[in-house]
Design a protein around this motif. Structure first.
Motif, PDB file in Angstrom:
ATOM      1  N   PHE A 217      25.970 -24.809 -16.937  1.00 52.32           N
ATOM      2  CA  PHE A 217      24.885 -25.771 -16.775  1.00 52.32           C
ATOM      3  C   PHE A 217      23.611 -25.057 -16.328  1.00 52.32           C
ATOM      4  O   PHE A 217      22.514 -25.340 -16.835  1.00 52.32           O
ATOM      5  CB  PHE A 217      25.282 -26.856 -15.771  1.00 52.32           C
ATOM      6  N   ALA A 218      23.751 -24.132 -15.382  1.00 49.46           N
ATOM      7  CA  ALA A 218      22.586 -23.372 -14.907  1.00 49.46           C
ATOM      8  C   ALA A 218      21.946 -22.594 -16.056  1.00 49.46           C
ATOM      9  O   ALA A 218      20.717 -22.583 -16.203  1.00 49.46           O
ATOM     10  CB  ALA A 218      23.007 -22.428 -13.784  1.00 49.46           C
ATOM     11  N   PHE A 219      22.771 -21.965 -16.878  1.00 51.87           N
ATOM     12  CA  PHE A 219      22.226 -21.228 -18.012  1.00 51.87           C
ATOM     13  C   PHE A 219      21.513 -22.159 -18.990  1.00 51.87           C
ATOM     14  O   PHE A 219      20.433 -21.836 -19.486  1.00 51.87           O
ATOM     15  CB  PHE A 219      23.316 -20.418 -18.721  1.00 51.87           C
ATOM     16  N   SER A 220      22.101 -23.302 -19.272  1.00 52.47           N
ATOM     17  CA  SER A 220      21.494 -24.228 -20.225  1.00 52.47           C
ATOM     18  C   SER A 220      20.193 -24.834 -19.712  1.00 52.47           C
ATOM     19  O   SER A 220      19.271 -25.064 -20.491  1.00 52.47           O
ATOM     20  CB  SER A 220      22.464 -25.359 -20.567  1.00 52.47           C
ATOM     21  N   THR A 221      20.118 -25.091 -18.414  1.00 52.81           N
ATOM     22  CA  THR A 221      18.978 -25.852 -17.903  1.00 52.81           C
ATOM     23  C   THR A 221      17.828 -24.999 -17.382  1.00 52.81           C
ATOM     24  O   THR A 221      16.684 -25.454 -17.409  1.00 52.81           O
ATOM     25  CB  THR A 221      19.414 -26.821 -16.788  1.00 52.81           C
ATOM     26  N   PHE A 222      18.100 -23.771 -16.905  1.00 46.10           N
ATOM     27  CA  PHE A 222      16.960 -22.996 -16.429  1.00 46.10           C
ATOM     28  C   PHE A 222      17.011 -21.497 -16.702  1.00 46.10           C
ATOM     29  O   PHE A 222      15.960 -20.877 -16.845  1.00 46.10           O
ATOM     30  CB  PHE A 222      16.656 -23.253 -14.944  1.00 46.10           C
ATOM     31  N   VAL A 223      18.181 -20.890 -16.830  1.00 40.76           N
ATOM     32  CA  VAL A 223      18.210 -19.449 -17.080  1.00 40.76           C
ATOM     33  C   VAL A 223      17.699 -19.135 -18.486  1.00 40.76           C
ATOM     34  O   VAL A 223      16.779 -18.321 -18.649  1.00 40.76           O
ATOM     35  CB  VAL A 223      19.624 -18.858 -16.857  1.00 40.76           C
ATOM     36  N   MET A 224      18.267 -19.762 -19.510  1.00 44.58           N
ATOM     37  CA  MET A 224      17.831 -19.478 -20.885  1.00 44.58           C
ATOM     38  C   MET A 224      16.384 -19.908 -21.126  1.00 44.58           C
ATOM     39  O   MET A 224      15.624 -19.160 -21.750  1.00 44.58           O
ATOM     40  CB  MET A 224      18.793 -20.096 -21.897  1.00 44.58           C
ATOM     41  N   PRO A 225      15.950 -21.081 -20.636  1.00 48.63           N
ATOM     42  CA  PRO A 225      14.525 -21.413 -20.787  1.00 48.63           C
ATOM     43  C   PRO A 225      13.605 -20.386 -20.105  1.00 48.63           C
ATOM     44  O   PRO A 225      12.533 -20.079 -20.627  1.00 48.63           O
ATOM     45  CB  PRO A 225      14.401 -22.802 -20.145  1.00 48.63           C
ATOM     46  N   ALA A 226      14.022 -19.858 -18.965  1.00 50.44           N
ATOM     47  CA  ALA A 226      13.213 -18.840 -18.291  1.00 50.44           C
ATOM     48  C   ALA A 226      13.169 -17.559 -19.113  1.00 50.44           C
ATOM     49  O   ALA A 226      12.102 -16.943 -19.261  1.00 50.44           O
ATOM     50  CB  ALA A 226      13.772 -18.558 -16.904  1.00 50.44           C
ATOM     51  N   LEU A 227      14.314 -17.148 -19.655  1.00 51.19           N
ATOM     52  CA  LEU A 227      14.341 -15.939 -20.482  1.00 51.19           C
ATOM     53  C   LEU A 227      13.517 -16.122 -21.753  1.00 51.19           C
ATOM     54  O   LEU A 227      12.898 -15.170 -22.243  1.00 51.19           O
ATOM     55  CB  LEU A 227      15.782 -15.563 -20.831  1.00 51.19           C
ATOM     56  N   ALA A 228      13.490 -17.335 -22.295  1.00 53.78           N
ATOM     57  CA  ALA A 228      12.712 -17.612 -23.506  1.00 53.78           C
ATOM     58  C   ALA A 228      11.212 -17.472 -23.260  1.00 53.78           C
ATOM     59  O   ALA A 228      10.454 -17.239 -24.205  1.00 53.78           O
ATOM     60  CB  ALA A 228      13.027 -19.015 -24.026  1.00 53.78           C
TER      61      ALA A 228
END
Length: 155
Positions: free
Chosen positions: A20-31
């Motif tokens: 959930f953390a990856f879907s909601t803020f880690v991947m958007p931050a990396l993008a």
């Protein structure tokens, strides 16, 4: 049996939270990073995620869920069998199966790319979309598994 069900609930919930953390803020931050930076960060994450604590949570939970599937098939009359079976299969197939079939191959491709090349930038754009999509699937599967297994704790 209660201890195994509790371990499965906690394991599924913990893994669901990570995804959930990856879907909601880690991947958007990396993008939001330049492709070179995003690739470097994700390559680092993909190395450090392979550690005893996370591997125990991810695969230890799968082993317990596999045991619960076998238990359900042998003791179908057990009142919580349907919840145990559904929750365990959701986790095994929807979380671990998706990880192995989709996320890991994407990670392997990312590990090999030259992050400063045009190919790297192109791969990164596809990676962000595809990896995140499959991570959403893992998140939903692990969350649903947590719910079904938590219901089984009642029995």
């Amino acid at each position: 049996m209660f201890a195994l069900k509790l371990f499965a609930v906690l394991g599924c919930g913990l893994v669901a939270g990570v995804f959930f953390a990856f879907s909601t803020f880690v991947m958007p931050a990396l993008a939001r990073l330049k492709p070179q930076e995003g690739i470097l960060a994700m390559q680092s994450i993909n190395i450090t995620v392979i550690n005893p604590l996370f591997m125990t949570a991810l695969f230890g939970t799968a082993v317990v869920c596999l045991f619960l599937v076998i238990f359900c098939l042998l003791k179908w009359h057990y009142s919580a069998s349907i919840y145990l079976l559904v929750g365990s299969l959701l986790y095994i197939v929807g979380t671990v199966g998706v990880t192995i079939a989709f996320n890991v191959p994407l990670n392997d491709a990312l590990a090999k790319v030259d992050r400063s090349s045009a190919e790297g930038a192109s791969l990164w754009a596809e990676y962000l979309t595809n990896w995140t999509l499959w991570n959403h699937v893992r998140t939903i599967a692990a969350s649903a598994a947590t719910t079904a297994l938590a219901i089984a704790l009642r029995y």
